[in-house]
Scaffold this motif. Structure first.
Motif, PDB file in Angstrom:
ATOM      1  N   TYR A 113       0.841  -1.190   0.000  1.00 17.68           N
ATOM      2  CA  TYR A 113       0.000   0.000   0.000  1.00 17.68           C
ATOM      3  C   TYR A 113       0.882   1.248   0.000  1.00 17.68           C
ATOM      4  O   TYR A 113       2.107   1.156   0.011  1.00 17.68           O
ATOM      5  CB  TYR A 113      -0.960  -0.030   1.185  1.00 17.68           C
ATOM      6  N   ILE A 114       0.299   2.429  -0.010  1.00 17.31           N
ATOM      7  CA  ILE A 114       1.075   3.632  -0.326  1.00 17.31           C
ATOM      8  C   ILE A 114       2.235   3.886   0.629  1.00 17.31           C
ATOM      9  O   ILE A 114       3.336   4.256   0.201  1.00 17.31           O
ATOM     10  CB  ILE A 114       0.174   4.886  -0.425  1.00 17.31           C
ATOM     11  N   TYR A 115       2.053   3.656   1.943  1.00 17.31           N
ATOM     12  CA  TYR A 115       3.171   3.893   2.859  1.00 17.31           C
ATOM     13  C   TYR A 115       4.276   2.867   2.631  1.00 17.31           C
ATOM     14  O   TYR A 115       5.460   3.179   2.770  1.00 17.31           O
ATOM     15  CB  TYR A 115       2.686   3.863   4.307  1.00 17.31           C
ATOM     16  N   SER A 116       3.890   1.666   2.276  1.00 15.94           N
ATOM     17  CA  SER A 116       4.858   0.643   1.900  1.00 15.94           C
ATOM     18  C   SER A 116       5.630   1.077   0.657  1.00 15.94           C
ATOM     19  O   SER A 116       6.852   0.869   0.545  1.00 15.94           O
ATOM     20  CB  SER A 116       4.129  -0.683   1.644  1.00 15.94           C
ATOM     21  N   GLN A 117       4.946   1.715  -0.281  1.00 13.36           N
ATOM     22  CA  GLN A 117       5.598   2.189  -1.500  1.00 13.36           C
ATOM     23  C   GLN A 117       6.538   3.357  -1.221  1.00 13.36           C
ATOM     24  O   GLN A 117       7.598   3.471  -1.849  1.00 13.36           O
ATOM     25  CB  GLN A 117       4.557   2.570  -2.541  1.00 13.36           C
ATOM     26  N   PHE A 118       6.171   4.242  -0.306  1.00 14.14           N
ATOM     27  CA  PHE A 118       7.091   5.320   0.056  1.00 14.14           C
ATOM     28  C   PHE A 118       8.405   4.745   0.599  1.00 14.14           C
ATOM     29  O   PHE A 118       9.478   5.309   0.361  1.00 14.14           O
ATOM     30  CB  PHE A 118       6.458   6.244   1.104  1.00 14.14           C
ATOM     31  N   LEU A 119       8.333   3.631   1.307  1.00 12.05           N
ATOM     32  CA  LEU A 119       9.529   3.009   1.873  1.00 12.05           C
ATOM     33  C   LEU A 119      10.397   2.345   0.808  1.00 12.05           C
ATOM     34  O   LEU A 119      11.584   2.117   1.024  1.00 12.05           O
ATOM     35  CB  LEU A 119       9.130   1.965   2.914  1.00 12.05           C
ATOM     36  N   SER A 120       9.829   2.028  -0.337  1.00  7.59           N
ATOM     37  CA  SER A 120      10.500   1.216  -1.352  1.00  7.59           C
ATOM     38  C   SER A 120      11.203   2.069  -2.405  1.00  7.59           C
ATOM     39  O   SER A 120      10.557   2.859  -3.095  1.00  7.59           O
ATOM     40  CB  SER A 120       9.471   0.314  -2.050  1.00  7.59           C
ATOM     41  N   PRO A 121      12.524   1.897  -2.582  1.00  6.94           N
ATOM     42  CA  PRO A 121      13.220   2.633  -3.644  1.00  6.94           C
ATOM     43  C   PRO A 121      12.691   2.301  -5.040  1.00  6.94           C
ATOM     44  O   PRO A 121      12.838   3.105  -5.958  1.00  6.94           O
ATOM     45  CB  PRO A 121      14.678   2.173  -3.502  1.00  6.94           C
ATOM     46  N   TYR A 122      12.060   1.144  -5.203  1.00  6.95           N
ATOM     47  CA  TYR A 122      11.503   0.790  -6.509  1.00  6.95           C
ATOM     48  C   TYR A 122      10.370   1.738  -6.887  1.00  6.95           C
ATOM     49  O   TYR A 122      10.287   2.205  -8.032  1.00  6.95           O
ATOM     50  CB  TYR A 122      11.005  -0.653  -6.513  1.00  6.95           C
ATOM     51  N   TYR A 123       9.489   2.014  -5.932  1.00  8.88           N
ATOM     52  CA  TYR A 123       8.340   2.873  -6.202  1.00  8.88           C
ATOM     53  C   TYR A 123       8.598   4.344  -5.876  1.00  8.88           C
ATOM     54  O   TYR A 123       7.937   5.216  -6.423  1.00  8.88           O
ATOM     55  CB  TYR A 123       7.123   2.385  -5.403  1.00  8.88           C
ATOM     56  N   ASN A 124       9.523   4.599  -4.980  1.00  9.02           N
ATOM     57  CA  ASN A 124       9.793   5.964  -4.541  1.00  9.02           C
ATOM     58  C   ASN A 124      11.043   6.484  -5.248  1.00  9.02           C
ATOM     59  O   ASN A 124      12.173   6.158  -4.878  1.00  9.02           O
ATOM     60  CB  ASN A 124       9.976   5.999  -3.027  1.00  9.02           C
ATOM     61  N   LYS A 125      10.838   7.303  -6.278  1.00 12.59           N
ATOM     62  CA  LYS A 125      11.938   7.889  -7.053  1.00 12.59           C
ATOM     63  C   LYS A 125      12.102   9.375  -6.747  1.00 12.59           C
ATOM     64  O   LYS A 125      12.764  10.097  -7.488  1.00 12.59           O
ATOM     65  CB  LYS A 125      11.672   7.706  -8.553  1.00 12.59           C
ATOM     66  N   ARG A 126      11.528   9.835  -5.659  1.00 11.46           N
ATOM     67  CA  ARG A 126      11.552  11.250  -5.323  1.00 11.46           C
ATOM     68  C   ARG A 126      12.981  11.706  -4.996  1.00 11.46           C
ATOM     69  O   ARG A 126      13.804  10.910  -4.516  1.00 11.46           O
ATOM     70  CB  ARG A 126      10.639  11.540  -4.130  1.00 11.46           C
ATOM     71  N   THR A 127      13.227  12.982  -5.216  1.00 13.32           N
ATOM     72  CA  THR A 127      14.519  13.564  -4.873  1.00 13.32           C
ATOM     73  C   THR A 127      14.377  14.660  -3.819  1.00 13.32           C
ATOM     74  O   THR A 127      15.334  15.370  -3.520  1.00 13.32           O
ATOM     75  CB  THR A 127      15.201  14.151  -6.127  1.00 13.32           C
ATOM     76  N   ASP A 128      13.171  14.797  -3.237  1.00 16.94           N
ATOM     77  CA  ASP A 128      12.961  15.786  -2.182  1.00 16.94           C
ATOM     78  C   ASP A 128      13.128  15.125  -0.820  1.00 16.94           C
ATOM     79  O   ASP A 128      13.717  14.054  -0.709  1.00 16.94           O
ATOM     80  CB  ASP A 128      11.587  16.464  -2.330  1.00 16.94           C
ATOM     81  N   GLU A 129      12.600  15.756   0.232  1.00 13.58           N
ATOM     82  CA  GLU A 129      12.784  15.226   1.591  1.00 13.58           C
ATOM     83  C   GLU A 129      11.971  13.974   1.863  1.00 13.58           C
ATOM     84  O   GLU A 129      12.075  13.384   2.954  1.00 13.58           O
ATOM     85  CB  GLU A 129      12.453  16.299   2.635  1.00 13.58           C
TER      86      GLU A 129
END
Length: 308
Positions: A113-129
């Motif tokens: 789910y979304i919080y799990s995805q925030f933890l995952s470098p696969y799904y989380n490609k953000r460059t901010d904080e």
């Protein structure tokens, strides 16, 4: 498990808690539970792209616009305003849970789910904080805990469910999990449930696919939960394949794991805990077939009557 915003129902038939209209009805429900001298904790979640329900009819947020590996849904990358709104939704809904008579709240940061995805470098490609290193990828969870605490106070139990690993290349790792758990303990989490399901073809099913015919295949995340428990003081809860009371006794006596979660066995045998409490320690009758999910309501296939 209840969804947290009005426009984000990830599964058909799923209940929500996104406004105060739910409080009275849930209070009636929790009052009935408390008559049995037991507690009930509410699990809340934002599903994100792990869904195939009404996909074209709503905005689906994610940490980044990365298509889901199974469902193929590409979410809208959450803006910082979206993130703040999501955090506040979790906090507001936690307060609603408290007003509804629940004895605690658990936010779901596992199972893709979304919080799990925030933890995952696969799904989380953000460059901010909210991206890149594990401190940033977990920031939304740390800020959610702080926001929930501001709403419900220190004496209302707040728990989290989290994967120990995502089982995918560039996914959330066991070392990441241990780091996040330690930080959550510092920030005041009351208990941590360790899971490992992500709904992915590459998920480590080496034990789960064999079924649970043999004792050694049960409680299949115990090795990882036990290692995490050794490094924490807050209670660790083990979920996944808990079927035999004798094995759970052994785990309690030989590790720092303190609690166990069961789901499917209770669909097969609603009175299982009373059976064990009455001295019948035989294994749960659940055969772990995974066929209990149904859009009309989860139920064990062995207990279903014919439906029209």
């Amino acid at each position: 498990m209840l969804f947290v915003t009005v426009d984000e129902q990830p599964n058909p038939g799923m209940m929500g808690i996104y406004n105060d209209s739910f409080i009275e009805e849930y209070k009636e429900f929790t009052d009935k539970i408390h008559k049995f001298d037991t507690n009930i904790i509410l699990q809340i979640v934002y599903g994100g792209s792990q869904t195939n329900f009404n996909v074209g009819e709503r905005i689906i947020l994610g940490p980044s616009a990365v298509a889901h590996r199974i469902y193929g849904v590409t979410p809208k990358e959450a803006t910082k305003e979206d993130i703040r709104g999501l955090i506040e939704s979790f906090a507001d809904d936690s307060l609603r849970a408290k007003k509804s008579g629940f004895d605690g709240v658990q936010f779901h940061a596992a199972h893709g789910y979304i919080y799990s995805q925030f933890l995952s470098p696969y799904y989380n490609k953000r460059t901010d904080e909210y991206g890149e290193n594990i401190e940033n990828r977990a920031r939304i969870i740390f800020e959610t805990l702080a926001a929930v605490r501001r709403k419900v106070g220190r004496d209302f139990p707040v728990l989290i469910k989290i994967n120990y690993s995502d089982f995918i290349e560039d996914g959330f790792s066991f070392e990441d999990c241990k780091y996040v758990c330690k930080r959550l303990e510092e920030l005041g989490i009351d208990a941590i449930e360790i899971s490992g399901v992500v709904g992915d073809k590459t998920e480590d099913r080496t034990v789960r696919e064999k079924g649970l015919k043999y004792l050694e295949n049960e409680s299949y995340f115990r090795k990882y939960a036990a290692e995490i428990a050794e490094e924490l003081n807050v209670p660790v809860i083990l979920v996944g394949g808990n079927r035999s009371l004798n094995l759970m006794d052994e785990i309690v006596n030989n590790t720092k794991i303190q609690y166990f979660s069961l789901s499917r066995p209770l669909l097969r045998e609603p009175g299982l805990i009373n059976r064990w409490g009455g001295g019948d320690n035989s294994k749960a009758k659940c055969v772990s077939c995974g066929k209990c999910g149904d859009v009309q309501g989860n139920s064990c296939i062995f207990n279903r009557t014919s439906r029209k």
